[in-house]
Enzyme design. Structure first.
Site: not given
Length: 252
Positions: A155, A142
């Site tokens: 995350y 990501s």
């Protein structure tokens, strides 16, 4: 060189979003695909739908943070294929909240799904990848692993970890001719981002930072993943392909 004919491919988290788009694209490009997901109904429904068009797809209900389920996946591949050409570590999750609001179990859930699972899947399937003539691992990371995008520190930690794992593994397994790369998406229309993308102000903020002035479609990420699995990318390893509509290049 731009094909996946007869490739044997495993895609984790394959029932929704980027994973689902990748399953469909890999099948269209000629691959035999095994996909996993945790929800039995999601797996069954997608497999049934795809079997109307392809006979080279199989879904398995599996939690890839669980060692028993990982072994189940490995045994299926060993028994039915004997080797593995492509592993797409796509399964991922997030809990968007401030760091101080995280419980230990919530932190562990995010990190286990996003970094422990790809590590354990790659390690477990290494002997089957060794048997391939063109083995490749693609980790779905990501942009949050590179920049703060206000999506939660666990995350970001996990996605930064998967990028370093990609680099380490690419070097370590190069003598086995196993290529290892990553794809880093920016905001993409998936179930994981559905709630956030319902916030008009947030969407406008994202679009204003993105030169292409839109969020991505899952298929656009699947195209990047498929390219890194193809013979056309045979000299690419240890790299992170950022697919962000130009966001990370935009200073003003």
């Amino acid at each position: 060189m731009f094909h996946l004919n007869n490739y044997k491919v495993l895609i984790t988290g394959g029932s929704k979003g980027i994973g689902k788009a990748s399953v469909e694209l890999f099948l269209e490009l000629g691959a035999t695909v095994l996909f996993t997901a945790r929800n039995e109904n999601d797996v069954h429904d997608l497999e049934e739908n795809l079997l109307n068009k392809y006979n080279s797809v199989k879904g398995l209900v599996a939690d890839v943070t669980n060692s028993v389920d990982i072994e189940k996946v490995k045994q299926y591949i060993q028994s039915n294929w004997g080797s593995l050409d492509v592993l797409v570590n796509n399964a991922g999750t997030n809990l968007r909240k401030p760091t101080v609001d995280y419980t230990e179990s919530e932190y562990q859930f995010v990190v286990d799904t996003n970094i422990k699972a790809p590590f354990m899947m790659s390690k477990s399937l290494y002997p089957l990848l060794q048997k391939s003539d063109y083995p490749s691992i693609i980790n779905v990371a990501s942009i949050a692993g590179l920049l703060d995008v206000r999506t939660g520190s666990p995350y970001g930690i996990s996605k930064a970890g998967i990028l370093q794992f990609t680099r380490n593994l690419a070097v370590e397994w190069a003598l086995d001719k196993i290529r290892v790369n990553a794809v880093s998406p920016w905001f993409t229309e998936t179930p994981l981002t559905a709630g956030l993308l319902e916030d008009t102000a947030k969407v406008q903020e994202v679009i204003s930072r993105t030169p292409l002035r839109r969020v991505a479609k899952p298929l656009e990420m699947a195209h990047a993943i498929a390219f890194l699995a193809m013979p056309a990318s045979s000299y690419i390893t240890g790299q992170n392909l950022i697919v962000d509509g130009g966001m990370s290049a935009n200073a003003l």
